[in-house]
Scaffold this motif. Structure first.
Motif, PDB file in Angstrom:
ATOM      1  N   ALA A  29      41.159 -20.581  13.634  1.00 37.52           N
ATOM      2  CA  ALA A  29      41.674 -20.495  12.267  1.00 37.52           C
ATOM      3  C   ALA A  29      42.805 -21.489  12.051  1.00 37.52           C
ATOM      4  N   TYR A  38      42.288 -14.363   7.897  1.00 32.87           N
ATOM      5  CA  TYR A  38      42.245 -15.816   8.081  1.00 32.87           C
ATOM      6  C   TYR A  38      41.098 -16.442   7.297  1.00 32.87           C
ATOM      7  N   TYR A  39      40.007 -15.721   7.146  1.00 33.29           N
ATOM      8  CA  TYR A  39      38.913 -16.207   6.314  1.00 33.29           C
ATOM      9  C   TYR A  39      39.395 -16.396   4.880  1.00 33.29           C
ATOM     10  N   GLN A  40      40.121 -15.404   4.364  1.00 35.62           N
ATOM     11  CA  GLN A  40      40.650 -15.509   3.009  1.00 35.62           C
ATOM     12  C   GLN A  40      41.700 -16.610   2.902  1.00 35.62           C
ATOM     13  N   TRP A  43      40.598 -11.974  11.789  1.00 31.11           N
ATOM     14  CA  TRP A  43      39.411 -12.656  11.282  1.00 31.11           C
ATOM     15  C   TRP A  43      39.299 -12.600   9.760  1.00 31.11           C
ATOM     16  N   TRP A  44      39.383 -11.401   9.173  1.00 35.61           N
ATOM     17  CA  TRP A  44      39.217 -11.287   7.730  1.00 35.61           C
ATOM     18  C   TRP A  44      40.384 -11.930   6.964  1.00 35.61           C
ATOM     19  N   SER A  81      39.454  -7.955  13.779  1.00 32.33           N
ATOM     20  CA  SER A  81      38.860  -8.209  12.461  1.00 32.33           C
ATOM     21  C   SER A  81      39.853  -7.891  11.346  1.00 32.33           C
ATOM     22  N   ALA A  92      41.850 -19.330   4.704  1.00 27.45           N
ATOM     23  CA  ALA A  92      41.184 -20.636   4.780  1.00 27.45           C
ATOM     24  C   ALA A  92      40.641 -21.042   3.414  1.00 27.45           C
ATOM     25  N   ILE A  93      40.085 -20.083   2.682  1.00 27.72           N
ATOM     26  CA  ILE A  93      39.575 -20.375   1.341  1.00 27.72           C
ATOM     27  C   ILE A  93      40.706 -20.834   0.423  1.00 27.72           C
TER      28      ILE A  93
END
Length: 352
Positions: free
Chosen positions: A162, A36-38, A33-34, A29, A40-41
């Motif tokens: 991702a 890559y989430y940012q 995960w975290w 995470s 992606a945005i």
């Protein structure tokens, strides 16, 4: 009495397993995960995931350069060091917190379902090929079969969710679909082939080295973990640094200027399939490299070859697997990735 002992051992197994997965999820995470989430945005609005790790890729360079090798090595490790630390911790903990018989039950067989389980395990961990190597070694030392560990090893970079999302946002969704189809074929086919042709289906662990946590006390557990961690570090880091530096030194040769006929054709497909098999990149590092090369005129064929080979393996990651795989298995892996790169290049020339 025997029933009580068995019950206590089962409770201890569950505790250690929960501890392992808590550490795994927390680590993944934090480093995957975290972030890559940012990322992606950001990619959705900028259509970029940053600059290429290879400065001036595809343009005229100075050729072999020690200075470039040093710069590349620094840039590469700044990009991957957090994930590498997590990978070393997870790769060592899998040897001491999960009972060998659990690993053997789900990943120890040579059947297709074992390959499939290894593949599914490699999707959510999202590691680059070099960071997945220490975990692969840990699974192998816990009696996972060759086909299972190879599936896990290849699925991490090739089927990283991702990276697939970044690819769609930056290069276009047809590239993502192409990567998914060829990625699944590569993982399952290469893992099965390497497993079948491997002389030894499992790593030969010396007597007394394999570990079942229910038979150890806390002091023994900590000592065993430190030993597993130390061995992973010693087997990984020196070769890791040296080979990354060498590849960085020769990056101007491996990625030549693509003008003068190198931007398309069968020759370019062969070149970039070979370069992709050899070179090392961090997670999703192929996207800015391909984006820069396409802007300079790289055509669909060599682009497809690079898309499939560059993230899959490298000389570095294959060297990191040497403690648990034979040269024969490593050679088959590299040759298979290169062959798939050629096929992907020929197919991609018509559909991308």
């Amino acid at each position: 009495m025997d029933t009580q002992i068995s019950h206590n051992r089962n409770k201890q197994q569950v505790f250690f397993a929960i501890l392992f997965f808590v550490i795994l999820v927390a680590g993944i995470s934090y480093v995957k995960w975290w972030p890559y989430y940012q990322k992606a945005i950001a990619a959705a609005s900028t259509h970029s995931v940053g600059d290429s790790i290879i400065a001036g890729v595809g343009t005229a360079t100075g050729g072999v350069s020690l200075k470039t090798g040093f710069s590349f090595t620094i840039a590469y490790f700044l990009s991957v060091w957090k994930a590498l630390v997590v990978a070393l911790i997870v790769g060592s903990l899998v040897q001491v917190l999960l009972p060998v018989r659990w690993i053997r039950r789900y990943l120890g067989g040579t059947k297709f379902r074992n390959t499939l389980i290894g593949t599914l395990m490699g999707v959510p961990t999202m590691m680059c090929t070099c960071c997945s190597a220490p975990v692969t070694v840990g699974l192998a030392k816990s009696k996972a079969s060759v086909n299972s560990i190879m599936a896990f090893f290849l699925a991490n970079p090739l089927l990283n969710p991702a990276t697939l999302i970044f690819m769609g946002l930056v290069l276009g969704w047809k590239f993502t679909f192409f990567r998914i189809v060829f990625g699944i074929l590569m993982v399952l086919c290469i893992a099965t082939l390497v497993g079948r042709l491997s002389t030894k289906k499992q790593v030969e662990v010396p007597e007394g080295v394999d570990f079942d946590p229910v038979e150890e006390n806390t002091e023994g557990l900590l000592k065993r973990w430190w030993k597993a961690f130390y061995i992973l570090v010693i087997d990984s880091i020196p070769a890791y640094v040296v080979i990354v530096f060498i590849l960085g030194t020769f990056e101007g040769v491996l990625f030549p200027a693509i003008q003068g006929g190198l931007s398309g054709g069968v020759g370019a497909v062969i070149l970039f399939a070979l370069v992709g098999t050899i070179f090392v990149i961090p997670t999703a590092g192929e996207i800015p490299i391909i984006q820069a090369l396409m802007a300079l005129g790289l055509t669909a064929g060599p682009t497809a070859a690079l898309l499939m080979t560059l993230p899959a393996v490298s000389i570095v990651s294959l060297a990191l697997l040497k403690p648990v795989l034979s040269w024969k298995s490593l050679g088959i892996t590299a040759a298979s990735v290169f062959a798939f790169g050629l096929v992907a290049g020929l197919v991609g020339a018509f559909i991308l």
